[in-house]
Design an enzyme around this catalytic site. Structure first.
Site, PDB file in Angstrom:
ATOM      1  N   LEU B  63      34.450  17.961  90.769  1.00 37.59           N
ATOM      2  CA  LEU B  63      34.709  19.125  91.625  1.00 37.59           C
ATOM      3  C   LEU B  63      33.774  20.238  91.142  1.00 37.59           C
ATOM      4  O   LEU B  63      34.102  20.991  90.228  1.00 37.59           O
ATOM      5  CB  LEU B  63      36.177  19.554  91.507  1.00 37.59           C
ATOM      6  N   ALA B  64      32.576  20.280  91.767  1.00 39.66           N
ATOM      7  CA  ALA B  64      31.568  21.247  91.323  1.00 39.66           C
ATOM      8  C   ALA B  64      31.915  22.632  91.864  1.00 39.66           C
ATOM      9  O   ALA B  64      32.184  22.794  93.057  1.00 39.66           O
ATOM     10  CB  ALA B  64      30.188  20.821  91.816  1.00 39.66           C
ATOM     11  N   HIS B  65      31.933  23.614  90.986  1.00 44.33           N
ATOM     12  CA  HIS B  65      32.227  24.974  91.439  1.00 44.33           C
ATOM     13  C   HIS B  65      31.843  25.973  90.366  1.00 44.33           C
ATOM     14  O   HIS B  65      31.695  25.641  89.203  1.00 44.33           O
ATOM     15  CB  HIS B  65      33.705  25.132  91.795  1.00 44.33           C
ATOM     16  N   SER B  66      31.695  27.227  90.795  1.00 43.69           N
ATOM     17  CA  SER B  66      31.573  28.320  89.845  1.00 43.69           C
ATOM     18  C   SER B  66      32.606  29.361  90.244  1.00 43.69           C
ATOM     19  O   SER B  66      33.493  29.070  91.045  1.00 43.69           O
ATOM     20  CB  SER B  66      30.149  28.882  89.854  1.00 43.69           C
TER      21      SER B  66
END
Lengths: 89, 149
Positions: B63-66
């Protein structure tokens, strides 16, 4: 009882973990306040909770806190969370 | 906003040779659907460099996020299915076959979407089918099936 779920940013994985922790608590017939937090504020927040749920990588960053720290490998697995929480709730 | 509305970009059969490329594909989906600028893609990569591969939250899924930032124009999700899995360096959940990119404007607005996503991914059989889906239509159908349950 208070439980803190932690991820790097406090918007993605910790929210998913919070939701699945609430499901796990329900399955265990237990109740607790579950809050999500980013790793930056987790150290402070961990002083006021009983249990911290966190990934292995971030547990190393969190270091020693007064709360019981439980590492979760699969954040989508309500079964894993239930098994690890069962002795504590 | 429901999950299928939030999920503006779905790509399957994609190729990446390492985790940075895989995150870039998820970032590209967010940029092309108008959710973020290119800076957000860099921020998602920096998040892993700083905090480690914890975004690989389940076997095969990152779950790619910033964090919310000026690089987020509106909330949204992107979906990237890989033909060949890539290593993120996670102790138990490697290799990754699916990257979901997440952009949020604040800490609360996307809770409904995350809740639907958690529900869709929580069924092991459906999760496996989603990881192996070979077309965007198949992904949408599986997610719609879960939302209808």
């Amino acid at each position: 009882m208070k439980i803190l779920t932690v991820c790097g940013m406090g918007i993605g994985t910790s929210i998913l973990l919070k939701m699945n922790t609430e499901k796990a608590l329900k399955a265990l017939g237990a109740s607790a306040d579950v809050e999500a937090s980013d790793i930056g504020s987790a150290r402070g927040a961990a002083r006021t909770v009983d249990i911290v749920l966190i990934s292995h990588d971030l547990a190393e960053q969190l270091g020693d806190v007064p709360a019981k720290v439980i590492e979760i490998q699969n954040f989508l697995s309500v079964d894993e969370i239930s098994q690890k929480l069962a002795p504590e709730v | 906003m429901d999950l299928l509305d939030a999920l503006k970009s779905i790509e399957t059969g994609q190729h990446a040779t390492n985790w940075r490329e895989a995150i870039r594909l998820a970032g590209k989906g967010l940029v092309e659907s108008g959710a973020t600028t290119d800076e957000y893609t860099d921020e998602m990569i920096e998040a892993v460099e700083q905090n480690g591969p914890y975004i690989v939250i389940a076997p095969g899924l990152a779950l790619a996020h910033s964090r919310p930032s000026p690089a987020v124009l509106r909330a949204g999700l992107s979906w990237v299915g890989l033909t060949e899995p890539v290593e993120f360096g996670h102790a138990t959940n490697d290799p990754v076959r699916l990257i979901i990119g997440l952009a949020a404007l604040d800490h609360d607005a996307h809770l409904e979407v995350m809740s639907t996503l958690a529900l869709a991914l929580s069924d092991e059989t459906r999760f496996e089918r989603l990881l192996g889906a070979t077309s965007p239509g198949e992904v949408r159908a599986l997610l719609a099936e879960s939302a209808g349950n």
